[in-house]
Design an enzyme around this catalytic site. Structure first.
Site, PDB file in Angstrom:
ATOM      1  CG  ASP A 147      60.238  57.206  36.784  1.00 59.67           C
ATOM      2  OD1 ASP A 147      60.427  56.195  37.462  1.00 59.67           O
ATOM      3  OD2 ASP A 147      59.252  57.944  36.936  1.00 59.67           O
ATOM      4  CG  ASP A 299      56.858  58.120  41.632  1.00 58.98           C
ATOM      5  OD1 ASP A 299      57.026  58.949  40.708  1.00 58.98           O
ATOM      6  OD2 ASP A 299      56.458  56.957  41.441  1.00 58.98           O
ATOM      7  N   GLY A 318      49.614  57.363  39.526  1.00 55.11           N
ATOM      8  CA  GLY A 318      50.415  58.421  40.130  1.00 55.11           C
ATOM      9  C   GLY A 318      49.636  59.269  41.107  1.00 55.11           C
TER      10      GLY A 318
END
Length: 419
Positions: A147, A299, A318
């Protein structure tokens, strides 16, 4: 602790029923009415759900503890109602050998307040060159993922899938064709064009998914697609399922609530893959409703304040999500009648539990992994109140319904917020 949770409301199909829940020795020993224990906790008719399962988070430790630690990340999970989480392997050292994975596991055993199931890397150092030590890590890994980076070489992904199939483990793929990125950092759509930003095309996601679905069909590997964001990806996965490919997928709360019409010039709207168009958002919702999309994963990706303060172009990719996931989806999908509540619980517990093999139902004899939400309580999201060290969230300042009053893991209360 041994106790009885009084005046709970349990979701039975699409309706709630009242019950008391008795917990002894870390397990649910009775679900009935009128139960009495020396220790009693009145839930005041709040909703009780099985502890949620998030198969895609980032805990940042070892290696990046200035962003997050196992302790703060799992406290954040507890506050969000999660009993099981799976951290990704973009760490230092990367868990690409049994020794490196053990370094991460030792921190988890020491500091975690919820159940943590780490992934091992697919390739050594997540560099795509050689396979990681999959067999050595398999007994202690939730599955394998690189990832943060897509496996660019199809032969490498075929080898990984073949070995994962032999080991009975899942490949959880970050699907991103780096040759198509061209320096992009938000969705290649109307907002990017209007504001002079470089866009990330949807094909950079759906192209690798199409490739991997063929490889999964060839190898028989259990294949899981991370953070689906594009309408073409949903269609590809829907058609692959129809022809019998062993594939599941996830999407995230921010993709289901926002479109690129909602973007602001702020790093809290920057993640990878990016928030896409309104048409992509609707395709994701349709995928939830027809079963194409199997689960919701946050996530959760904390960064330092400085790393997220550089605007859309230069901020790190993110956002955090564990503490807002249920409330955001309940407020924006369930309350308006778009998604049934029982389907949301399936997406946040039942489906990931079945696919990955952890997480238990709310039933007698099962571990007491549960969460309690006051669905009528509303609050304004203030990142300064978070348990996570990360503060960047597109939900900041939004009014949401659904306050987590209590989370219990293996019979221990790991989060409690009084009325």
């Amino acid at each position: 602790m041994d106790c009885v949770l009084k005046n709970a409301m349990l979701l039975d199909g699409s309706v709630f029923r009242p019950a008391d829940i008795a917990v002894r020795g870390g397990r649910i020993v009775s679900i009935s009415r009128g139960l009495e224990f020396p220790v009693s906790i009145d839930l005041h008719n709040a909703a009780v759900f099985p502890g949620f399962v998030d198969v895609h988070v980032h805990l940042r430790e070892p290696g990046f503890s200035y962003k997050e630690t196992v302790r703060t990340g799992t406290l954040s999970a507890a506050r969000g109602g999660y009993a099981h989480i799976c951290p990704m392997p973009n760490l230092n050292p990367v868990p690409d050998t049994a020794e490196h994975l053990e370094e991460q596991l030792s921190i988890i055993r020491r500091d975690a307040v919820v159940n943590v199931h780490p992934y091992g890397a697919i390739t050594a150092g997540e560099k795509g060159g050689t396979l990681a030590e999959l067999a050595a890590m398999a007994p202690h890994a939730a599955g394998f993922s690189d990832d943060g980076k897509g496996v660019q070489n199809p032969d490498m992904m075929r080898a990984a899938m073949t070995e994962a199939r032999r080991l009975g483990k899942i490949i959880a793929a970050h699907c991103e064709d780096e040759s198509l990125l061209n320096g992009g950092y938000i969705h290649d759509g109307a907002y990017a064009r209007a504001h002079g930003h470089r866009g990330i095309c949807s094909e950079s996601e759906w192209g690798p998914i199409a490739r991997d679905l063929e490889l999964a069909a060839e190898t028989g590997c259990a294949y899981h697609v991370c953070h689906v964001s594009a309408k073409e990806s949903v269609d590809l996965i829907r058609r692959a399922k129809a022809r019998g490919v062993d594939v599941t997928c996830e999407t995230g709360p921010h993709y289901l609530v926002f479109s690129d019409r909602d973007l602001q010039e702020d790093g809290r709207f920057k993640m990878n893959p990016p928030i896409r168009s309104a048409e992509d958002r609707q395709a994701l919702i349709d995928g939830l409703l027809d079963g194409t999309i199997d689960m919701i994963a946050t996530d959760h990706a904390p960064h330092s304040a400085e790393e997220k303060s550089r605007g859309l172009e230069k901020s790190a990719m993110g956002v955090v999500g564990l503490e807002t996931a249920f409330a955001a989806l309940y407020t924006h999908l369930v309350k308006p009648g778009i998604l049934p509540l029982d389907r949301l619980i399936e997406l946040m517990h039942g489906s990931p539990a079945r696919r990955f093999g952890f997480g238990t139902p709310l039933a007698e004899g099962q571990p007491a992994d549960l969460t309690v939400f006051d669905l009528d309580a509303k609050y304004t999201v203030n990142p300064e109140d978070f348990q996570t060290m990360g503060r960047a969230t597109p939900f900041a300042g939004m009014e949401l319904y659904g306050v987590c009053r209590l989370t219990m893991v293996n019979g221990e209360i790991v989060w409690r917020e009084e009325n």
